[in-house]
Design a protein around this motif. Structure first.
Motif, PDB file in Angstrom:
ATOM      1  N   TYR A   1       3.786 -13.109  -6.318  1.00 10.10           N
ATOM      2  CA  TYR A   1       4.932 -12.216  -6.454  1.00 10.10           C
ATOM      3  C   TYR A   1       5.889 -12.727  -7.529  1.00 10.10           C
ATOM      4  CZ  TYR A   1       3.444 -10.103  -2.075  1.00 10.10           C
ATOM      5  OH  TYR A   1       2.727  -9.468  -1.092  1.00 10.10           O
ATOM      6  N   LYS A   2       6.299 -11.835  -8.437  1.00  6.35           N
ATOM      7  CA  LYS A   2       7.304 -12.141  -9.452  1.00  6.35           C
ATOM      8  C   LYS A   2       8.671 -11.725  -8.905  1.00  6.35           C
ATOM      9  CE  LYS A   2       5.290  -9.404 -12.194  1.00  6.35           C
ATOM     10  NZ  LYS A   2       4.898  -8.480 -13.233  1.00  6.35           N
ATOM     11  N   LYS A   3       9.721 -12.094  -9.631  1.00  2.23           N
ATOM     12  CA  LYS A   3      11.083 -11.730  -9.231  1.00  2.23           C
ATOM     13  C   LYS A   3      11.212 -10.211  -9.079  1.00  2.23           C
ATOM     14  CE  LYS A   3      15.947 -11.998 -10.526  1.00  2.23           C
ATOM     15  NZ  LYS A   3      16.212 -10.704  -9.937  1.00  2.23           N
ATOM     16  N   GLU A   4      10.602  -9.455  -9.975  1.00  5.93           N
ATOM     17  CA  GLU A   4      10.657  -7.992  -9.903  1.00  5.93           C
ATOM     18  C   GLU A   4      10.042  -7.481  -8.597  1.00  5.93           C
ATOM     19  OE1 GLU A   4       8.595  -4.189 -12.117  1.00  5.93           O
ATOM     20  OE2 GLU A   4       8.924  -6.007 -13.285  1.00  5.93           O
ATOM     21  N   ASP A   5       8.932  -8.085  -8.190  1.00  9.79           N
ATOM     22  CA  ASP A   5       8.301  -7.699  -6.924  1.00  9.79           C
ATOM     23  C   ASP A   5       9.231  -8.007  -5.753  1.00  9.79           C
ATOM     24  OD1 ASP A   5       5.768  -6.919  -8.098  1.00  9.79           O
ATOM     25  OD2 ASP A   5       5.320  -9.050  -8.317  1.00  9.79           O
ATOM     26  N   ILE A   6       9.858  -9.155  -5.795  1.00 13.81           N
ATOM     27  CA  ILE A   6      10.768  -9.564  -4.720  1.00 13.81           C
ATOM     28  C   ILE A   6      11.970  -8.625  -4.662  1.00 13.81           C
ATOM     29  CG2 ILE A   6      12.306 -11.411  -3.919  1.00 13.81           C
ATOM     30  CD1 ILE A   6      10.175 -13.385  -5.042  1.00 13.81           C
ATOM     31  N   ASP A   7      12.483  -8.225  -5.830  1.00  7.74           N
ATOM     32  CA  ASP A   7      13.593  -7.274  -5.861  1.00  7.74           C
ATOM     33  C   ASP A   7      13.176  -5.930  -5.262  1.00  7.74           C
ATOM     34  OD1 ASP A   7      15.243  -9.160  -7.031  1.00  7.74           O
ATOM     35  OD2 ASP A   7      14.961  -8.398  -9.069  1.00  7.74           O
ATOM     36  N   ASN A   8      11.956  -5.488  -5.535  1.00  8.68           N
ATOM     37  CA  ASN A   8      11.457  -4.236  -4.973  1.00  8.68           C
ATOM     38  C   ASN A   8      11.284  -4.342  -3.457  1.00  8.68           C
ATOM     39  OD1 ASN A   8      11.408  -2.836  -7.412  1.00  8.68           O
ATOM     40  ND2 ASN A   8       9.351  -3.515  -7.898  1.00  8.68           N
ATOM     41  N   ILE A   9      10.797  -5.480  -3.006  1.00 10.41           N
ATOM     42  CA  ILE A   9      10.662  -5.705  -1.558  1.00 10.41           C
ATOM     43  C   ILE A   9      12.038  -5.719  -0.910  1.00 10.41           C
ATOM     44  CG2 ILE A   9       9.999  -7.398   0.202  1.00 10.41           C
ATOM     45  CD1 ILE A   9       7.644  -8.135  -1.742  1.00 10.41           C
ATOM     46  N   LYS A  10      12.994  -6.329  -1.587  1.00 13.37           N
ATOM     47  CA  LYS A  10      14.368  -6.376  -1.067  1.00 13.37           C
ATOM     48  C   LYS A  10      14.910  -4.959  -0.881  1.00 13.37           C
ATOM     49  CE  LYS A  10      17.188  -9.153  -3.158  1.00 13.37           C
ATOM     50  NZ  LYS A  10      18.187  -9.707  -4.110  1.00 13.37           N
ATOM     51  N   LEU A  11      14.591  -4.074  -1.809  1.00 14.94           N
ATOM     52  CA  LEU A  11      15.040  -2.691  -1.719  1.00 14.94           C
ATOM     53  C   LEU A  11      14.404  -1.982  -0.517  1.00 14.94           C
ATOM     54  CD1 LEU A  11      16.570  -0.292  -2.829  1.00 14.94           C
ATOM     55  CD2 LEU A  11      14.720   0.058  -4.466  1.00 14.94           C
TER      56      LEU A  11
ATOM     57  N   LYS B   1       0.828  -1.214   0.000  1.00 17.01           N
ATOM     58  CA  LYS B   1       0.000   0.000   0.000  1.00 17.01           C
ATOM     59  C   LYS B   1       0.862   1.264   0.000  1.00 17.01           C
ATOM     60  CE  LYS B   1      -3.784  -2.153   2.535  1.00 17.01           C
ATOM     61  NZ  LYS B   1      -4.453  -2.256   3.832  1.00 17.01           N
ATOM     62  N   GLU B   2       1.991   1.199   0.676  1.00 16.95           N
ATOM     63  CA  GLU B   2       2.851   2.377   0.826  1.00 16.95           C
ATOM     64  C   GLU B   2       3.767   2.636  -0.367  1.00 16.95           C
ATOM     65  OE1 GLU B   2       2.884   4.641   3.446  1.00 16.95           O
ATOM     66  OE2 GLU B   2       1.059   3.593   4.041  1.00 16.95           O
ATOM     67  N   PHE B   3       4.157   1.580  -1.068  1.00 16.95           N
ATOM     68  CA  PHE B   3       5.096   1.691  -2.186  1.00 16.95           C
ATOM     69  C   PHE B   3       4.426   1.127  -3.440  1.00 16.95           C
ATOM     70  CE2 PHE B   3       7.609   1.408   1.667  1.00 16.95           C
ATOM     71  CZ  PHE B   3       8.519   2.448   1.518  1.00 16.95           C
ATOM     72  N   SER B   4       4.047   2.018  -4.340  1.00 13.82           N
ATOM     73  CA  SER B   4       3.274   1.609  -5.522  1.00 13.82           C
ATOM     74  C   SER B   4       4.036   0.666  -6.446  1.00 13.82           C
ATOM     75  CB  SER B   4       2.826   2.843  -6.301  1.00 13.82           C
ATOM     76  OG  SER B   4       3.951   3.583  -6.737  1.00 13.82           O
ATOM     77  N   PHE B   5       5.361   0.650  -6.363  1.00 13.64           N
ATOM     78  CA  PHE B   5       6.133  -0.229  -7.245  1.00 13.64           C
ATOM     79  C   PHE B   5       6.157  -1.683  -6.757  1.00 13.64           C
ATOM     80  CE2 PHE B   5       9.118   1.838  -4.398  1.00 13.64           C
ATOM     81  CZ  PHE B   5       9.857   0.777  -3.903  1.00 13.64           C
ATOM     82  N   ILE B   6       5.602  -1.950  -5.596  1.00  9.77           N
ATOM     83  CA  ILE B   6       5.405  -3.329  -5.133  1.00  9.77           C
ATOM     84  C   ILE B   6       3.970  -3.680  -5.501  1.00  9.77           C
ATOM     85  CG2 ILE B   6       5.324  -4.916  -3.177  1.00  9.77           C
ATOM     86  CD1 ILE B   6       7.314  -3.084  -1.735  1.00  9.77           C
ATOM     87  N   SER B   7       3.823  -4.430  -6.563  1.00  9.05           N
ATOM     88  CA  SER B   7       2.469  -4.713  -7.053  1.00  9.05           C
ATOM     89  C   SER B   7       2.350  -6.157  -7.538  1.00  9.05           C
ATOM     90  CB  SER B   7       2.104  -3.747  -8.182  1.00  9.05           C
ATOM     91  OG  SER B   7       3.070  -3.821  -9.212  1.00  9.05           O
ATOM     92  N   PRO B   8       2.187  -7.084  -6.603  1.00 11.14           N
ATOM     93  CA  PRO B   8       2.045  -8.487  -7.008  1.00 11.14           C
ATOM     94  C   PRO B   8       0.746  -8.704  -7.774  1.00 11.14           C
ATOM     95  CG  PRO B   8       1.529  -8.239  -4.694  1.00 11.14           C
ATOM     96  CD  PRO B   8       2.042  -6.913  -5.167  1.00 11.14           C
ATOM     97  N   LYS B   9       0.783  -9.702  -8.614  1.00  7.63           N
ATOM     98  CA  LYS B   9      -0.423 -10.089  -9.352  1.00  7.63           C
ATOM     99  C   LYS B   9      -1.410 -10.683  -8.352  1.00  7.63           C
ATOM    100  CE  LYS B   9      -1.846 -13.447 -12.812  1.00  7.63           C
ATOM    101  NZ  LYS B   9      -1.397 -14.537 -13.671  1.00  7.63           N
ATOM    102  N   LYS B  10      -2.684 -10.351  -8.515  1.00  6.61           N
ATOM    103  CA  LYS B  10      -3.714 -10.917  -7.630  1.00  6.61           C
ATOM    104  C   LYS B  10      -4.664 -11.759  -8.452  1.00  6.61           C
ATOM    105  CE  LYS B  10      -3.457  -7.121  -4.390  1.00  6.61           C
ATOM    106  NZ  LYS B  10      -4.096  -5.917  -3.905  1.00  6.61           N
ATOM    107  N   THR B  11      -4.879 -12.990  -8.002  1.00  6.89           N
ATOM    108  CA  THR B  11      -5.803 -13.883  -8.690  1.00  6.89           C
ATOM    109  C   THR B  11      -7.224 -13.539  -8.270  1.00  6.89           C
ATOM    110  OG1 THR B  11      -5.699 -15.550  -6.954  1.00  6.89           O
ATOM    111  CG2 THR B  11      -4.065 -15.732  -8.727  1.00  6.89           C
ATOM    112  N   GLY B  12      -8.187 -14.224  -8.828  1.00  2.00           N
ATOM    113  CA  GLY B  12      -9.591 -13.968  -8.536  1.00  2.00           C
ATOM    114  C   GLY B  12      -9.915 -13.950  -7.063  1.00  2.00           C
TER     115      GLY B  12
END
Length: 115
Positions: free
Chosen positions: A51-61, A34-45
């Motif tokens: 979470y993709k690798k890109e999401d994990i890298d953003n979380i790592k940051l 919610k706080e960081f818009s660049f962390i945006s995992p895909k949400k199923t129905g």
């Protein structure tokens, strides 16, 4: 933060897997989302986060800035706003240095065992 060595083998990770990678609660990941818009995992129905690798890298940051550097969320946002690339590079360097330290400690332990 103990990231799995095989994290590049999977396409998507559940929130529980990502939380375990970083040793944090799932609720913290949802809050950071919610706080960081660049962390945006895909949400199923069913609102299940993937979470993709890109999401994990953003979380790592974010993890590096907040948990390791001790910045507040506002401070982390400001740092990322100023220069996300530099912050990302710094986090990568810290991660590499931690891996080198672990390897050196492992070598030292083996050498101590041999003597």
């Amino acid at each position: 933060m103990a990231l799995n060595k095989d994290k590049n083998l999977k396409l998507y990770y559940s929130i529980s897997e990502v939380a375990q990678m970083f040793g944090v609660n799932e609720s913290l990941l949802r809050y950071w989302e919610k706080e960081f818009s660049f962390i945006s995992p895909k949400k199923t129905g069913g609102k299940v986060r993937q979470y993709k690798k890109e999401d994990i890298d953003n979380i790592k940051l974010v993890y590096h800035l907040v948990k390791e550097k001790g910045l507040t969320l506002a401070g982390a946002k400001q740092r990322l706003k100023q220069n996300k690339e530099t912050a990302s590079n710094n986090a990568e360097v810290v991660e590499r240095l931690k891996n080198i330290k672990e390897e050196l400690l492992s070598i030292r332990k083996e050498l101590d065992y041999m003597t």
